[in-house]
Scaffold this motif. Structure first.
Motif, mmCIF file in Angstrom:
data_model
loop_
_atom_site.group_PDB
_atom_site.id
_atom_site.type_symbol
_atom_site.label_atom_id
_atom_site.label_comp_id
_atom_site.label_asym_id
_atom_site.label_seq_id
_atom_site.Cartn_x
_atom_site.Cartn_y
_atom_site.Cartn_z
ATOM 1 N N LEU A 11 75.272 -58.178 44.104
ATOM 2 C CA LEU A 11 74.202 -58.736 44.945
ATOM 3 C C LEU A 11 74.518 -58.522 46.419
ATOM 4 N N THR A 48 74.482 -53.065 37.933
ATOM 5 C CA THR A 48 73.208 -53.207 38.628
ATOM 6 C C THR A 48 73.483 -53.683 40.041
ATOM 7 N N VAL A 88 71.710 -54.895 43.770
ATOM 8 C CA VAL A 88 70.482 -55.415 44.361
ATOM 9 C C VAL A 88 70.684 -55.541 45.865
ATOM 10 N N GLN A 111 67.995 -55.664 49.628
ATOM 11 C CA GLN A 111 66.613 -55.606 50.117
ATOM 12 C C GLN A 111 66.350 -54.423 51.045
ATOM 13 N N ILE A 156 68.458 -51.623 42.640
ATOM 14 C CA ILE A 156 67.139 -52.254 42.720
ATOM 15 C C ILE A 156 66.901 -52.763 44.129
ATOM 16 N N SER A 193 65.247 -55.293 46.261
ATOM 17 C CA SER A 193 64.642 -56.609 46.100
ATOM 18 C C SER A 193 65.363 -57.616 46.989
ATOM 19 N N ASP A 194 64.642 -58.651 47.368
ATOM 20 C CA ASP A 194 65.277 -59.814 47.959
ATOM 21 C C ASP A 194 66.158 -60.419 46.866
ATOM 22 N N VAL A 195 67.406 -60.697 47.159
ATOM 23 C CA VAL A 195 68.349 -61.170 46.147
ATOM 24 C C VAL A 195 67.884 -62.484 45.520
ATOM 25 N N LYS A 231 64.839 -63.733 45.222
ATOM 26 C CA LYS A 231 63.685 -63.492 44.345
ATOM 27 C C LYS A 231 64.135 -62.815 43.055
ATOM 28 N N PHE A 232 65.079 -61.884 43.174
ATOM 29 C CA PHE A 232 65.611 -61.214 41.989
ATOM 30 C C PHE A 232 66.252 -62.236 41.050
ATOM 31 N N THR A 286 64.912 -62.627 37.150
ATOM 32 C CA THR A 286 65.595 -61.779 36.164
ATOM 33 C C THR A 286 66.119 -62.588 34.979
#
Length: 185
Positions: free
Chosen positions: A50, A70, A72, A74, A96, A98-100, A102-103, A107
Protein backbone atom coordinates in the motif's frame (compact mmCIF):
# COMPACT_ATOMS: atom_id res chain seq x y z
CA UNK A 1 17.65 2.01 -5.11
CA UNK A 2 18.87 -1.56 -5.41
CA UNK A 3 17.33 -4.97 -4.92
CA UNK A 4 18.93 -6.49 -1.82
CA UNK A 5 18.55 -10.24 -2.36
CA UNK A 6 17.16 -13.02 -4.51
CA UNK A 7 17.03 -13.51 -8.27
CA UNK A 8 17.62 -9.82 -9.03
CA UNK A 9 20.11 -9.15 -6.23
CA UNK A 10 22.20 -6.05 -6.87
CA UNK A 11 20.04 -4.72 -9.69
CA UNK A 12 19.60 -0.96 -9.52
CA UNK A 13 16.26 0.66 -10.21
CA UNK A 14 16.27 4.37 -10.88
CA UNK A 15 12.94 6.15 -10.83
CA UNK A 16 12.37 9.51 -12.48
CA UNK A 17 12.90 12.36 -10.01
CA UNK A 18 9.43 13.73 -10.75
CA UNK A 19 7.69 10.80 -9.05
CA UNK A 20 6.23 11.69 -5.64
CA UNK A 21 7.84 8.81 -3.75
CA UNK A 22 10.15 8.26 -0.81
CA UNK A 23 11.54 4.74 -1.24
CA UNK A 24 12.42 2.72 1.84
CA UNK A 25 16.16 2.96 2.40
CA UNK A 26 18.27 -0.07 1.50
CA UNK A 27 19.41 -0.42 5.13
CA UNK A 28 15.84 -0.40 6.47
CA UNK A 29 14.62 -2.71 3.69
CA UNK A 30 17.38 -5.23 4.40
CA UNK A 31 16.56 -5.20 8.13
CA UNK A 32 12.84 -5.65 7.42
CA UNK A 33 13.42 -8.62 5.14
CA UNK A 34 15.73 -10.22 7.70
CA UNK A 35 12.82 -10.10 10.17
CA UNK A 36 10.33 -11.49 7.65
CA UNK A 37 12.74 -14.20 6.51
CA UNK A 38 12.63 -15.70 10.01
CA UNK A 39 8.84 -16.17 9.80
CA UNK A 40 7.83 -16.66 6.18
CA UNK A 41 8.81 -18.57 3.06
CA UNK A 42 8.54 -15.84 0.44
CA UNK A 43 7.34 -18.20 -2.28
CA UNK A 44 4.35 -19.15 -0.06
CA UNK A 45 3.04 -15.68 0.77
CA UNK A 46 0.77 -13.14 -0.85
CA UNK A 47 1.71 -9.47 -0.52
CA UNK A 48 -0.27 -6.25 -0.61
CA UNK A 49 1.95 -3.16 -0.95
CA UNK A 50 0.00 0.00 0.00
CA UNK A 51 1.21 3.51 -0.88
CA UNK A 52 3.60 1.58 -3.14
CA UNK A 53 5.41 4.58 -4.60
CA UNK A 54 7.99 3.22 -7.05
CA UNK A 55 7.43 -0.39 -5.92
CA UNK A 56 10.67 -0.92 -4.00
CA UNK A 57 9.17 -3.37 -1.49
CA UNK A 58 7.28 -5.29 -4.18
CA UNK A 59 10.41 -5.77 -6.31
CA UNK A 60 12.19 -7.18 -3.26
CA UNK A 61 9.40 -9.72 -2.64
CA UNK A 62 9.33 -10.68 -6.33
CA UNK A 63 13.11 -11.11 -6.38
CA UNK A 64 12.80 -13.49 -3.42
CA UNK A 65 10.18 -15.69 -5.10
CA UNK A 66 6.80 -14.22 -4.14
CA UNK A 67 4.34 -14.69 -7.00
CA UNK A 68 1.21 -13.01 -5.61
CA UNK A 69 1.97 -9.29 -5.24
CA UNK A 70 -0.49 -6.41 -5.49
CA UNK A 71 0.61 -2.75 -5.35
CA UNK A 72 -1.74 0.15 -4.71
CA UNK A 73 -0.92 3.82 -5.21
CA UNK A 74 -3.00 6.79 -6.24
CA UNK A 75 -0.33 8.31 -8.52
CA UNK A 76 -0.73 7.24 -12.15
CA UNK A 77 2.97 7.88 -12.88
CA UNK A 78 4.01 5.59 -10.02
CA UNK A 79 1.70 2.82 -11.23
CA UNK A 80 3.06 3.18 -14.78
CA UNK A 81 6.64 3.00 -13.45
CA UNK A 82 5.84 -0.15 -11.41
CA UNK A 83 4.12 -1.81 -14.38
CA UNK A 84 7.00 -0.96 -16.74
CA UNK A 85 9.65 -2.15 -14.26
CA UNK A 86 7.76 -5.35 -13.39
CA UNK A 87 7.29 -6.12 -17.09
CA UNK A 88 10.98 -5.49 -17.80
CA UNK A 89 12.05 -7.88 -15.03
CA UNK A 90 9.16 -10.29 -15.71
CA UNK A 91 7.94 -9.89 -12.12
CA UNK A 92 4.43 -11.03 -11.10
CA UNK A 93 3.22 -7.67 -9.78
CA UNK A 94 -0.33 -6.39 -10.20
CA UNK A 95 -0.33 -2.57 -9.84
CA UNK A 96 -3.61 -0.79 -9.12
CA UNK A 97 -4.20 2.95 -9.32
CA UNK A 98 -6.47 3.80 -6.40
CA UNK A 99 -6.76 5.81 -3.24
CA UNK A 100 -5.49 3.33 -0.62
CA UNK A 101 -8.33 3.94 1.83
CA UNK A 102 -11.00 3.46 -0.86
CA UNK A 103 -9.20 0.31 -2.00
CA UNK A 104 -9.16 -1.10 1.56
CA UNK A 105 -12.85 -0.31 1.96
CA UNK A 106 -13.83 -2.09 -1.25
CA UNK A 107 -11.49 -5.07 -1.65
CA UNK A 108 -11.86 -8.65 -0.46
CA UNK A 109 -8.22 -9.49 -1.29
CA UNK A 110 -6.64 -11.34 1.64
CA UNK A 111 -2.86 -11.22 2.01
CA UNK A 112 -0.22 -12.80 4.21
CA UNK A 113 1.90 -9.65 4.36
CA UNK A 114 0.46 -6.17 4.02
CA UNK A 115 3.04 -3.40 3.84
CA UNK A 116 1.98 0.24 4.08
CA UNK A 117 4.33 3.18 3.55
CA UNK A 118 2.09 6.26 3.76
CA UNK A 119 3.43 9.81 3.67
CA UNK A 120 5.41 10.52 6.84
CA UNK A 121 3.47 13.79 7.23
CA UNK A 122 0.21 11.91 7.82
CA UNK A 123 -1.42 12.73 11.15
CA UNK A 124 -1.82 9.77 13.53
CA UNK A 125 -5.55 9.66 12.68
CA UNK A 126 -4.68 8.81 9.06
CA UNK A 127 -2.19 6.15 10.14
CA UNK A 128 -4.87 4.63 12.39
CA UNK A 129 -7.20 4.08 9.43
CA UNK A 130 -4.79 1.56 7.91
CA UNK A 131 -4.95 -1.16 10.60
CA UNK A 132 -8.58 -0.30 11.27
CA UNK A 133 -9.62 -0.99 7.66
CA UNK A 134 -7.35 -4.02 7.28
CA UNK A 135 -8.76 -5.75 10.37
CA UNK A 136 -12.39 -4.60 10.00
CA UNK A 137 -12.46 -5.93 6.45
CA UNK A 138 -10.60 -9.15 7.34
CA UNK A 139 -7.89 -8.55 4.71
CA UNK A 140 -5.03 -10.20 6.62
CA UNK A 141 -4.48 -13.96 6.65
CA UNK A 142 -4.67 -15.53 10.14
CA UNK A 143 -0.87 -15.96 10.30
CA UNK A 144 -0.19 -12.68 8.51
CA UNK A 145 1.36 -9.38 9.45
CA UNK A 146 0.57 -5.76 8.68
CA UNK A 147 3.68 -3.58 8.63
CA UNK A 148 3.36 0.20 8.66
CA UNK A 149 6.45 2.28 7.88
CA UNK A 150 6.56 5.69 9.53
CA UNK A 151 8.83 8.31 11.02
CA UNK A 152 10.34 7.65 14.43
CA UNK A 153 8.53 10.83 15.51
CA UNK A 154 5.11 9.24 14.92
CA UNK A 155 3.83 6.99 17.71
CA UNK A 156 1.20 4.48 16.62
CA UNK A 157 1.86 1.92 19.36
CA UNK A 158 -1.54 2.52 20.95
CA UNK A 159 -3.49 1.33 17.89
CA UNK A 160 -5.47 -1.89 18.04
CA UNK A 161 -3.66 -5.06 16.91
CA UNK A 162 -0.23 -3.41 17.47
CA UNK A 163 2.51 -5.94 18.31
CA UNK A 164 5.90 -4.18 18.26
CA UNK A 165 8.11 -1.69 16.40
CA UNK A 166 11.65 -1.72 15.05
CA UNK A 167 13.64 1.43 14.36
CA UNK A 168 16.25 1.87 11.62
CA UNK A 169 17.70 5.37 11.46
CA UNK A 170 14.75 7.73 11.04
CA UNK A 171 12.49 4.88 9.84
CA UNK A 172 10.18 2.83 12.02
CA UNK A 173 8.35 -0.33 11.13
CA UNK A 174 5.33 -1.05 13.31
CA UNK A 175 3.99 -4.61 13.17
CA UNK A 176 0.32 -5.49 13.61
CA UNK A 177 -1.36 -8.88 13.74
CA UNK A 178 -3.99 -11.07 15.28
CA UNK A 179 -3.55 -12.20 18.88
CA UNK A 180 -1.56 -15.41 19.28
CA UNK A 181 -3.79 -18.42 19.91
CA UNK A 182 -2.74 -21.09 22.34
CA UNK A 183 -2.48 -24.48 20.72
CA UNK A 184 -3.70 -27.47 22.69
CA UNK A 185 -1.39 -30.45 22.97
Amino acid sequence: MRIISGLYKGRRITAPKKLPARPTTDMAKEALFNILNNTYYFDDVSVLDLFAGIGSISYEFASRGTTKITCVDQEADCIKFINDTAEGFEMPIDAIKSDVFKFLEGTTLKSTIIFADPPYAFPVEEFSKIPQLVFENNLLEADGVLIVEHSKHTDISNLEHYKYSKSYGGNMFSFFGYPETESED
